[in-house]
Write a protein that holds these residues in place. Sequence first.
Motif, PDB file in Angstrom:
ATOM      1  N   GLN A  66       0.788  -1.134  -0.070  1.00 11.72           N
ATOM      2  CA  GLN A  66      -0.008   0.060   0.139  1.00 11.72           C
ATOM      3  C   GLN A  66       0.684   1.227   0.215  1.00 11.72           C
ATOM      4  O   GLN A  66       0.815   2.238  -0.947  1.00 11.72           O
ATOM      5  CB  GLN A  66      -1.011  -0.027   1.289  1.00 11.72           C
ATOM      6  N   ARG A  70       1.072   3.841  -3.187  1.00  9.27           N
ATOM      7  CA  ARG A  70       0.920   5.214  -2.960  1.00  9.27           C
ATOM      8  C   ARG A  70       2.069   6.074  -3.434  1.00  9.27           C
ATOM      9  O   ARG A  70       1.791   7.396  -3.917  1.00  9.27           O
ATOM     10  CB  ARG A  70       0.646   5.547  -1.533  1.00  9.27           C
ATOM     11  N   VAL A 107      -8.278  -0.995  -4.268  1.00 14.08           N
ATOM     12  CA  VAL A 107      -8.729  -0.558  -2.891  1.00 14.08           C
ATOM     13  C   VAL A 107      -7.955   0.884  -2.591  1.00 14.08           C
ATOM     14  O   VAL A 107      -8.368   1.540  -1.941  1.00 14.08           O
ATOM     15  CB  VAL A 107      -8.771  -1.872  -2.071  1.00 14.08           C
ATOM     16  N   VAL A 108      -6.567   0.603  -2.797  1.00 17.65           N
ATOM     17  CA  VAL A 108      -5.809   1.571  -2.705  1.00 17.65           C
ATOM     18  C   VAL A 108      -5.780   2.871  -3.243  1.00 17.65           C
ATOM     19  O   VAL A 108      -6.278   3.810  -3.022  1.00 17.65           O
ATOM     20  CB  VAL A 108      -4.120   1.182  -2.545  1.00 17.65           C
ATOM     21  N   LYS A 110      -8.858   3.698  -4.829  1.00 19.68           N
ATOM     22  CA  LYS A 110     -10.119   4.046  -4.425  1.00 19.68           C
ATOM     23  C   LYS A 110     -10.021   5.027  -3.119  1.00 19.68           C
ATOM     24  O   LYS A 110     -10.359   6.239  -3.319  1.00 19.68           O
ATOM     25  CB  LYS A 110     -11.152   3.299  -4.201  1.00 19.68           C
ATOM     26  N   ARG A 111      -9.036   4.705  -2.184  1.00 18.77           N
ATOM     27  CA  ARG A 111      -8.965   5.546  -0.937  1.00 18.77           C
ATOM     28  C   ARG A 111      -8.184   6.798  -1.344  1.00 18.77           C
ATOM     29  O   ARG A 111      -8.726   7.679  -0.801  1.00 18.77           O
ATOM     30  CB  ARG A 111      -8.133   4.563  -0.108  1.00 18.77           C
ATOM     31  N   GLU A 114     -10.773   8.974  -2.794  1.00 17.30           N
ATOM     32  CA  GLU A 114     -11.526   9.634  -2.013  1.00 17.30           C
ATOM     33  C   GLU A 114     -11.082  10.410  -0.971  1.00 17.30           C
ATOM     34  O   GLU A 114     -11.665  11.783  -1.031  1.00 17.30           O
ATOM     35  CB  GLU A 114     -12.273   8.368  -1.170  1.00 17.30           C
ATOM     36  N   GLN A 115      -9.932  10.199  -0.741  1.00 19.03           N
ATOM     37  CA  GLN A 115      -9.174  11.316   0.353  1.00 19.03           C
ATOM     38  C   GLN A 115      -8.825  12.613  -0.452  1.00 19.03           C
ATOM     39  O   GLN A 115      -8.978  13.785   0.045  1.00 19.03           O
ATOM     40  CB  GLN A 115      -7.703  10.719   0.839  1.00 19.03           C
TER      41      GLN A 115
END
Length: 121
Positions: A66, A70, A107-108, A110-111, A114-115
């Motif tokens: 993750q 990022r 999943v990463v 999307k986070r 969204e952040q």
Amino acid sequence: MDIAIKRAYLDAVPTDGTRVLVDRLWPRGVNKARAQIDWWPKEITPSTELRKWYHQNPEQNWDEFQQRYRLELTQQEATLQELLQLAQQQKVTLITAAKDEQHNHVVVLKRVLEQSLTSLE
């Protein structure tokens, strides 16, 4: 703002909105016409090296994956901004072939999206 995740093997439906394939490789056995992919920005997928490293031991490597993914995403600011703008205007469904629906790069991603959207509000 509405961002969803959906497996590539499920049928496309009108409520998916814009369908964005976020895998570096085309999903095996998926017909391109049936998939109804609107955009395929390969540059925001994990690098081949990172993907291979992660898949050597997904359970053990998940947390570090993750962080490393990022970091890779910070190098793709223009594509992320384009995706963010799209998500502000309409529903976006991130399409993937990943089997593990809880532990994958989407999943990463999307986070991260969204952040970023939350910080813009």
